[in-house]
Design a protein around this motif. Structure first.
Motif, PDB file in Angstrom:
ATOM      1  N   SER A 259      -6.118  -1.164  -0.864  1.00 32.49           N
ATOM      2  CA  SER A 259      -4.846  -0.474  -1.101  1.00 32.49           C
ATOM      3  C   SER A 259      -5.032   0.578  -2.186  1.00 32.49           C
ATOM      4  CB  SER A 259      -3.764  -1.460  -1.538  1.00 32.49           C
ATOM      5  OG  SER A 259      -3.439  -2.354  -0.500  1.00 32.49           O
ATOM      6  N   LYS A 260      -4.304   1.675  -2.030  1.00 33.60           N
ATOM      7  CA  LYS A 260      -4.291   2.674  -3.095  1.00 33.60           C
ATOM      8  C   LYS A 260      -3.408   2.193  -4.237  1.00 33.60           C
ATOM      9  CE  LYS A 260      -4.902   6.770  -0.156  1.00 33.60           C
ATOM     10  NZ  LYS A 260      -4.308   8.086   0.212  1.00 33.60           N
TER      11      LYS A 260
ATOM     12  N   ASP B 202       0.860  -1.184   0.000  1.00 34.66           N
ATOM     13  CA  ASP B 202       0.000   0.000   0.000  1.00 34.66           C
ATOM     14  C   ASP B 202       0.898   1.237   0.000  1.00 34.66           C
ATOM     15  OD1 ASP B 202      -2.183   1.606   0.045  1.00 34.66           O
ATOM     16  OD2 ASP B 202      -2.720   1.250   2.146  1.00 34.66           O
ATOM     17  N   PRO B 203       1.012   1.909  -1.139  1.00 36.70           N
ATOM     18  CA  PRO B 203       0.240   1.713  -2.373  1.00 36.70           C
ATOM     19  C   PRO B 203       0.894   0.716  -3.332  1.00 36.70           C
ATOM     20  CG  PRO B 203       1.617   3.639  -2.598  1.00 36.70           C
ATOM     21  CD  PRO B 203       1.863   3.118  -1.207  1.00 36.70           C
TER      22      PRO B 203
ATOM     23  N   GLU C 229     -12.729   7.313  -4.858  1.00 40.36           N
ATOM     24  CA  GLU C 229     -12.593   6.948  -3.446  1.00 40.36           C
ATOM     25  C   GLU C 229     -13.361   5.672  -3.128  1.00 40.36           C
ATOM     26  OE1 GLU C 229     -12.917   9.036   0.980  1.00 40.36           O
ATOM     27  OE2 GLU C 229     -13.619  10.091  -0.817  1.00 40.36           O
TER      28      GLU C 229
ATOM     29  N   CYS D 163      -7.868   1.029  -5.197  1.00 34.88           N
ATOM     30  CA  CYS D 163      -8.640   2.254  -5.378  1.00 34.88           C
ATOM     31  C   CYS D 163      -7.692   3.452  -5.453  1.00 34.88           C
ATOM     32  CB  CYS D 163      -9.622   2.439  -4.216  1.00 34.88           C
ATOM     33  SG  CYS D 163      -8.827   2.395  -2.586  1.00 34.88           S
ATOM     34  N   GLN D 164      -8.197   4.552  -5.960  1.00 32.31           N
ATOM     35  CA  GLN D 164      -7.383   5.761  -6.047  1.00 32.31           C
ATOM     36  C   GLN D 164      -7.260   6.471  -4.714  1.00 32.31           C
ATOM     37  OE1 GLN D 164      -9.454   7.655  -9.389  1.00 32.31           O
ATOM     38  NE2 GLN D 164      -7.522   7.655 -10.498  1.00 32.31           N
ATOM     39  N   ASP D 165      -8.266   6.333  -3.882  1.00 31.53           N
ATOM     40  CA  ASP D 165      -8.234   6.984  -2.574  1.00 31.53           C
ATOM     41  C   ASP D 165      -9.107   6.175  -1.622  1.00 31.53           C
ATOM     42  OD1 ASP D 165      -7.534   8.769  -0.657  1.00 31.53           O
ATOM     43  OD2 ASP D 165      -8.863  10.381  -1.332  1.00 31.53           O
ATOM     44  N   LYS D 166      -8.839   6.307  -0.330  1.00 30.44           N
ATOM     45  CA  LYS D 166      -9.625   5.562   0.660  1.00 30.44           C
ATOM     46  C   LYS D 166      -9.574   6.278   1.997  1.00 30.44           C
ATOM     47  CE  LYS D 166      -5.768   2.651   2.164  1.00 30.44           C
ATOM     48  NZ  LYS D 166      -5.312   1.305   2.524  1.00 30.44           N
TER      49      LYS D 166
END
Length: 365
Positions: free
Chosen positions: A347-348, A213-214, A291, A325-328
């Motif tokens: 994980s991003k 991550d990432p 997100e 994902c792109q954001d979390k």
């Protein structure tokens, strides 16, 4: 008719035997070629290590070390270049000197190479080299030029071990270093586990050991902004599957894309399905633009439960689900998943190599 059939069987048998012979010979020649390359790499590294040692010892015997050292390198370089070529420039001799200083004080880089031994398969070298070598060098000189620039000893050892284990080319080593693989793996580990990275490399024993991550997906060539769909991201990953497998880590094999599962006449599709041979389990990957939402985690939980109950065999371990994902929000992830979660991870992913400044922010967060 029987005679014709008998002759046909004999011909088939002869063709099979010829093919088997061809396969064996090709395998032997390929192995011989690899051994020759390995021998050359070992011999070069060992020789440069010994040259570096001689230079250091000669400098230490000098009364005016700084000026004396410069004079030694200059005169030695001039004579070696005239006899052996430009590979022995003053700059190269300085690199050999630093090579010795960097690796003479180390212990072996992993348990595999412990006890300071030169493996029996290594090429024969002079007694002086065997006495001073701390361990067999298994990579090319170009690899070690890169590794020497890594000041953190644990980090340097980690990249050396992983290069050997995974047969990384210099380009792949550079790519893994640029993507801060060591840092990404170390982020979620305690002090002892981080130390283990420098002694043994990446050891996969449980589901969390697989996770980064990432994830860095700069090889896809996608822009940093989300001007692409999830299907386009998936297609890019399939097109660059070899690169993606390297980013995922050890033991992954590709199983399927858009894997359809059906129950009660309802159809669902899992973006990507892999199998990890080390943990002996399926790994499901879902791709999300933007997100992460709690519904995404719930959906992955359903996929994982289905695979555990309907697909995996009795001797296989529980399925792992990874949402990229792109954001979390860490809070959304933490409160959606159970406290003892060992199956589902979010994980991003990054589509460009982060700058050093951006990596520092990731570490601080």
């Amino acid at each position: 008719m029987k005679n014709i059939l008998s002759i046909y069987k004999i011909n088939i048998k002869m063709q099979v035997e010829k093919q088997n012979l061809y396969t064996k010979v090709i395998k032997l020649l390929d192995q011989a070629r690899q051994n020759v390359v390995q021998t050359i790499n070992n011999t070069m590294a060992m020789t440069y290590f010994e040259i570096g040692k001689m230079i250091v010892e000669e400098e230490q015997d000098g009364k005016e070390k700084a000026e004396y050292g410069k004079q030694i390198l200059s005169e030695l370089s001039e004579r070696l270049v005239s006899e052996f070529g430009k590979g022995f420039s003053e700059t190269n001799l300085k690199q050999m000197r630093y090579f010795y200083l960097t690796y003479s004080i180390r212990q072996t880089v992993s348990d595999e190479f412990e006890n300071n031994e030169i493996l029996e398969t290594s090429p024969k070298t002079s007694d002086s080299i065997q006495q001073t070598m701390p361990a067999q060098f298994k990579l090319t000189w170009s690899h070690y030029l890169k590794l020497m620039r890594i000041t953190n000893v644990n980090e340097r050892n980690f990249y050396e071990i992983e290069s050997i284990k995974n047969n990384w080319s210099l380009r792949e080593l550079q790519r893994q270093y640029d993507s801060a693989l060591y840092t990404r793996l170390a982020l979620s580990k305690n002090k002892e586990e981080v130390l283990s990275l420098g002694q043994k490399g990446q050891i996969i024993e449980k589901s969390k050991d697989l996770i980064k991550d990432p994830y860095v997906l700069e090889f896809l060539g996608l822009p940093e902004q989300n001007f692409y769909s999830e299907s386009e991201l998936e297609q890019k990953l399939i097109d660059k599957l070899e690169h993606f497998l390297l980013e995922l880590g050890n033991g992954f094999t590709f199983v399927a894309r858009q894997k359809r599962i059906t129950f009660e006449e309802r159809h669902f599709k899992i973006d990507l399905v892999f199998y990890n041979r080390i943990l002996k389990c399926f790994v499901l990957i879902d791709l999300k633009i933007g997100e992460l939402k709690h519904q995404d985690i719930g959906q992955m939980q359903m996929y994982v439960n289905y695979f555990d109950r309907e697909v995996k065999l009795e001797d296989e371990n529980k399925t792992i689900g990874i949402i990229l994902c792109q954001d979390k929000s860490e809070s959304v992830v933490r409160y959606t998943l159970p406290e003892n979660n060992e199956q589902i991870f979010a994980s991003k992913y990054l589509t460009v190599l982060p700058s050093e400044k951006d990596f520092i922010k990731i570490i601080e967060n």
